[in-house]
Design a protein around this motif. Structure first.
Motif, PDB file in Angstrom:
ATOM      1  N   GLU A   1      10.207  14.685  44.729  1.00  0.00           N
ATOM      2  CA  GLU A   1      10.303  14.905  46.179  1.00  0.00           C
ATOM      3  C   GLU A   1       8.936  15.264  46.760  1.00  0.00           C
ATOM      4  N   ALA A   2       8.183  16.103  46.057  1.00  0.00           N
ATOM      5  CA  ALA A   2       6.853  16.480  46.540  1.00  0.00           C
ATOM      6  C   ALA A   2       5.925  15.270  46.583  1.00  0.00           C
TER       7      ALA A   2
ATOM      8  N   ALA B   1      16.040  18.723  35.214  1.00  0.00           N
ATOM      9  CA  ALA B   1      16.315  17.750  36.269  1.00  0.00           C
ATOM     10  C   ALA B   1      15.864  18.292  37.624  1.00  0.00           C
ATOM     11  N   HIS B   2      16.090  19.584  37.861  1.00  0.00           N
ATOM     12  CA  HIS B   2      15.616  20.206  39.113  1.00  0.00           C
ATOM     13  C   HIS B   2      14.089  20.167  39.182  1.00  0.00           C
ATOM     14  N   VAL B   3      13.435  20.461  38.055  1.00  0.00           N
ATOM     15  CA  VAL B   3      11.967  20.454  38.019  1.00  0.00           C
ATOM     16  C   VAL B   3      11.436  19.064  38.346  1.00  0.00           C
ATOM     17  N   LYS B   4      11.979  18.057  37.665  1.00  0.00           N
ATOM     18  CA  LYS B   4      11.510  16.680  37.889  1.00  0.00           C
ATOM     19  C   LYS B   4      11.833  16.201  39.300  1.00  0.00           C
TER      20      LYS B   4
ATOM     21  N   ALA C   1      11.761  19.240  48.202  1.00  0.00           N
ATOM     22  CA  ALA C   1      11.089  19.872  47.060  1.00  0.00           C
ATOM     23  C   ALA C   1      11.330  21.383  47.075  1.00  0.00           C
ATOM     24  N   LYS C   2      11.294  21.969  48.255  1.00  0.00           N
ATOM     25  CA  LYS C   2      11.552  23.413  48.377  1.00  0.00           C
ATOM     26  C   LYS C   2      12.989  23.747  47.984  1.00  0.00           C
TER      27      LYS C   2
END
Length: 144
Positions: free
Chosen positions: A120-121, A112-115, A129-130
């Protein structure tokens, strides 16, 4: 002996009627990241959503995951999968909304963090994203 057999029979009669609340837990896996889904997530609508995702039928998958979310709006796995379905539907704003709920509900949900970082990016939210990258790095360090 009769008591044990009687208790076993009573348990056998009660379990099928219990429905999704006592459903077998489902293991969701993406690469090396496996997680145990909450009991309700193992219900038929969640499974329908997964089946639709495999068929790349994102609209029907979204309907199925929404049914699960309507039952439990903080279900991290359903919100995560809804976010992925929204990415498939090219609705990154909605995807971000669901993915934010997923990471808030289960901060250890790596995918979920990756997606969310990806979304966000793509939306031009570099700072957000950061933040996701930092959360992933923190989790990575905790594993070592």
């Amino acid at each position: 002996m009769k008591l044990i057999v009687g208790a076993g029979l009573m348990l056998a009669l009660l379990l099928p009627a219990a429905g999704p609340a006592l459903a077998q837990k489902t293991i969701l896996s993406s690469g090396n990241n496996a997680m145990v889904a909450p009991e309700y997530a193992a219900g038929p609508r969640f499974q329908n959503g997964l089946d639709f995702m495999q068929q790349k039928n994102f609209a029907e998958a979204a309907k199925a995951f929404q049914d699960v979310i309507d039952h439990d709006d903080r279900n991290a796995n359903a919100n995560y999968m809804m976010g992925v379905a929204q990415i498939g539907l090219n609705d990154l704003v909605r995807a971000g909304n669901y993915l934010r709920v997923a990471v808030k509900s289960n901060p250890k949900l790596v995918d979920a963090h990756v997606k969310l970082g990806y979304v966000e990016a793509k939306l031009g939210n570099a700072d957000a994203a950061k933040e996701q990258r930092a959360a992933l790095e923190k989790m990575d360090k905790a594993c070592k």
